[in-house]
Design a protein around this motif. Sequence first.
Motif, PDB file in Angstrom:
ATOM      1  N   GLN A  83     -13.943   3.188  12.232  1.00  0.00           N
ATOM      2  CA  GLN A  83     -14.037   4.283  13.179  1.00  0.00           C
ATOM      3  C   GLN A  83     -12.857   4.271  14.144  1.00  0.00           C
ATOM      4  O   GLN A  83     -12.231   3.231  14.382  1.00  0.00           O
ATOM      5  N   VAL A  84     -12.558   5.439  14.677  1.00  0.00           N
ATOM      6  CA  VAL A  84     -11.628   5.609  15.785  1.00  0.00           C
ATOM      7  C   VAL A  84     -12.455   6.141  16.944  1.00  0.00           C
ATOM      8  O   VAL A  84     -12.998   7.253  16.868  1.00  0.00           O
ATOM      9  N   ALA A  85     -12.586   5.369  18.012  1.00  0.00           N
ATOM     10  CA  ALA A  85     -13.416   5.780  19.140  1.00  0.00           C
ATOM     11  C   ALA A  85     -12.849   7.034  19.801  1.00  0.00           C
ATOM     12  O   ALA A  85     -11.632   7.198  19.911  1.00  0.00           O
ATOM     13  N   SER A  86     -13.759   7.933  20.209  1.00  0.00           N
ATOM     14  CA  SER A  86     -13.378   9.182  20.900  1.00  0.00           C
ATOM     15  C   SER A  86     -12.348   9.966  20.096  1.00  0.00           C
ATOM     16  O   SER A  86     -11.387  10.522  20.638  1.00  0.00           O
ATOM     17  N   PHE A  87     -12.578  10.046  18.801  1.00  0.00           N
ATOM     18  CA  PHE A  87     -11.596  10.658  17.908  1.00  0.00           C
ATOM     19  C   PHE A  87     -11.285  12.104  18.280  1.00  0.00           C
ATOM     20  O   PHE A  87     -10.117  12.522  18.269  1.00  0.00           O
ATOM     21  N   GLU A  88     -12.305  12.887  18.610  1.00  0.00           N
ATOM     22  CA  GLU A  88     -12.065  14.303  18.900  1.00  0.00           C
ATOM     23  C   GLU A  88     -11.158  14.496  20.110  1.00  0.00           C
ATOM     24  O   GLU A  88     -10.441  15.492  20.203  1.00  0.00           O
ATOM     25  N   ALA A  89     -11.150  13.528  21.037  1.00  0.00           N
ATOM     26  CA  ALA A  89     -10.311  13.644  22.226  1.00  0.00           C
ATOM     27  C   ALA A  89      -8.836  13.412  21.932  1.00  0.00           C
ATOM     28  O   ALA A  89      -7.973  13.827  22.718  1.00  0.00           O
ATOM     29  N   ILE A  90      -8.537  12.751  20.823  1.00  0.00           N
ATOM     30  CA  ILE A  90      -7.136  12.462  20.487  1.00  0.00           C
ATOM     31  C   ILE A  90      -6.705  13.105  19.172  1.00  0.00           C
ATOM     32  O   ILE A  90      -5.559  12.953  18.752  1.00  0.00           O
ATOM     33  N   ARG A  91      -7.593  13.835  18.555  1.00  0.00           N
ATOM     34  CA  ARG A  91      -7.303  14.412  17.241  1.00  0.00           C
ATOM     35  C   ARG A  91      -6.088  15.338  17.276  1.00  0.00           C
ATOM     36  O   ARG A  91      -5.198  15.244  16.427  1.00  0.00           O
ATOM     37  N   ARG A  92      -6.036  16.260  18.265  1.00  0.00           N
ATOM     38  CA  ARG A  92      -4.954  17.245  18.285  1.00  0.00           C
ATOM     39  C   ARG A  92      -3.584  16.597  18.455  1.00  0.00           C
ATOM     40  O   ARG A  92      -2.640  16.931  17.712  1.00  0.00           O
ATOM     41  N   PRO A  93      -3.387  15.675  19.414  1.00  0.00           N
ATOM     42  CA  PRO A  93      -2.059  15.054  19.511  1.00  0.00           C
ATOM     43  C   PRO A  93      -1.683  14.234  18.284  1.00  0.00           C
ATOM     44  O   PRO A  93      -0.498  14.143  17.944  1.00  0.00           O
ATOM     45  N   LEU A  94      -2.671  13.651  17.615  1.00  0.00           N
ATOM     46  CA  LEU A  94      -2.364  12.923  16.383  1.00  0.00           C
ATOM     47  C   LEU A  94      -1.921  13.875  15.276  1.00  0.00           C
ATOM     48  O   LEU A  94      -0.942  13.614  14.569  1.00  0.00           O
ATOM     49  N   GLY A 110       3.740  -1.321   6.304  1.00  0.00           N
ATOM     50  CA  GLY A 110       4.439  -0.997   7.539  1.00  0.00           C
ATOM     51  C   GLY A 110       4.071   0.389   8.043  1.00  0.00           C
ATOM     52  O   GLY A 110       3.888   0.602   9.253  1.00  0.00           O
ATOM     53  N   ALA A 111       3.956   1.355   7.134  1.00  0.00           N
ATOM     54  CA  ALA A 111       3.572   2.711   7.516  1.00  0.00           C
ATOM     55  C   ALA A 111       2.151   2.747   8.057  1.00  0.00           C
ATOM     56  O   ALA A 111       1.856   3.472   9.016  1.00  0.00           O
ATOM     57  N   MET A 112       1.260   1.958   7.460  1.00  0.00           N
ATOM     58  CA  MET A 112      -0.111   1.917   7.951  1.00  0.00           C
ATOM     59  C   MET A 112      -0.177   1.267   9.327  1.00  0.00           C
ATOM     60  O   MET A 112      -0.948   1.689  10.196  1.00  0.00           O
ATOM     61  N   GLU A 113       0.638   0.242   9.563  1.00  0.00           N
ATOM     62  CA  GLU A 113       0.710  -0.361  10.899  1.00  0.00           C
ATOM     63  C   GLU A 113       1.169   0.684  11.926  1.00  0.00           C
ATOM     64  O   GLU A 113       0.633   0.749  13.041  1.00  0.00           O
ATOM     65  N   LYS A 114       2.160   1.502  11.574  1.00  0.00           N
ATOM     66  CA  LYS A 114       2.648   2.532  12.487  1.00  0.00           C
ATOM     67  C   LYS A 114       1.578   3.592  12.757  1.00  0.00           C
ATOM     68  O   LYS A 114       1.470   4.103  13.879  1.00  0.00           O
ATOM     69  N   ALA A 115       0.789   3.921  11.743  1.00  0.00           N
ATOM     70  CA  ALA A 115      -0.283   4.899  11.925  1.00  0.00           C
ATOM     71  C   ALA A 115      -1.330   4.385  12.914  1.00  0.00           C
ATOM     72  O   ALA A 115      -1.759   5.113  13.819  1.00  0.00           O
ATOM     73  N   ILE A 116      -1.736   3.132  12.756  1.00  0.00           N
ATOM     74  CA  ILE A 116      -2.711   2.546  13.677  1.00  0.00           C
ATOM     75  C   ILE A 116      -2.112   2.434  15.080  1.00  0.00           C
ATOM     76  O   ILE A 116      -2.773   2.713  16.088  1.00  0.00           O
ATOM     77  N   ALA A 117      -0.837   2.047  15.153  1.00  0.00           N
ATOM     78  CA  ALA A 117      -0.173   1.932  16.456  1.00  0.00           C
ATOM     79  C   ALA A 117      -0.131   3.282  17.170  1.00  0.00           C
ATOM     80  O   ALA A 117      -0.328   3.357  18.392  1.00  0.00           O
ATOM     81  N   ALA A 118       0.105   4.353  16.427  1.00  0.00           N
ATOM     82  CA  ALA A 118       0.129   5.686  17.027  1.00  0.00           C
ATOM     83  C   ALA A 118      -1.229   6.052  17.601  1.00  0.00           C
ATOM     84  O   ALA A 118      -1.324   6.630  18.698  1.00  0.00           O
ATOM     85  N   VAL A 119      -2.287   5.724  16.870  1.00  0.00           N
ATOM     86  CA  VAL A 119      -3.640   5.989  17.364  1.00  0.00           C
ATOM     87  C   VAL A 119      -3.902   5.209  18.649  1.00  0.00           C
ATOM     88  O   VAL A 119      -4.434   5.748  19.635  1.00  0.00           O
ATOM     89  N   GLU A 120      -3.522   3.943  18.676  1.00  0.00           N
ATOM     90  CA  GLU A 120      -3.745   3.128  19.864  1.00  0.00           C
ATOM     91  C   GLU A 120      -2.930   3.644  21.054  1.00  0.00           C
ATOM     92  O   GLU A 120      -3.435   3.699  22.185  1.00  0.00           O
TER      93      GLU A 120
END
Length: 272
Positions: free
Chosen positions: A114-125, A161-171
């Motif tokens: 899960q990504v907590a509070s996903f709807e609050a960050i969905r648009r910028p992602l 490496g790309a998956m690490e960057k994706a998670i880092a962007a979410v954080e």
Amino acid sequence: MCRWAAYRGEPLYLEELVSSPAHSLIEQSHCATRAKTATNGDGFGIAWYGDRPEPGRYRDILPAWSDCNLRSIARQIRSPLFLAHVRAATTGATRRDNCHPFVHGHWSFMHNGQVASFEAIRRPLESLLSDELFSARTGSTDSELLFLLALQFGMDADPLGAMEKAIAAVEDISMERLGTALVRFTACFSNGRQLYAVRYATDHKPPTLYAAPMTGKGSDADGSKTGYCLVSEPLNDEADTWVEIPDGSAVKVCPDGMQALLFQPQALSKAA
């Protein structure tokens, strides 16, 4: 939380993970033992590789235990690399385009977490995606968006490496918008040649992940090792066979065998 299983090695029938074992994926769809919820009835899906670069895929919103076609397909299809998933929805409605695995070109991806509070960050992602990848998004889950973000960050050249960057962007965006970040991520993905899996969580409480060598009726009659299986929870009671993959780790399965690696997203918020 969802349950999933994947295999890479000599060709096996899908049923050897999906329906035949004592604790098969179909069994886990209504009786999971190592998840917060025992029932995973919000759809299912399988993706498998054959003679063409892109995977075949079958998904539906029915619970895996009630779809007679799934057992029939799993009994007939033989593949050297496949992913299978049963869903317990956390974000996104129960509809076919929210069922895993997700596919884009020769890549396939499935996720538990899960990504907590996903709807609050969905648009910028979503704004980080190119027009092409944004147009490829057909569902509404955090899982599909994580997959597309990894593609955006260069999955073809450097999958982990790309998956690490994706998670880092979410954080990063979570910290910027909410002042906190929580990602729980146990995922599996493939380009049709290698099979990758990741277990990671910002709070060090990721969903489970296990690995084991696989033997099967589909290849070697003498029962010798045919490849490796990656699963959310063991398919049988042979405890000595299954190795739990630790938090902050990745696994790569290729023709030479299985390799364990570190998985360490470096979010800007962590580096500050």
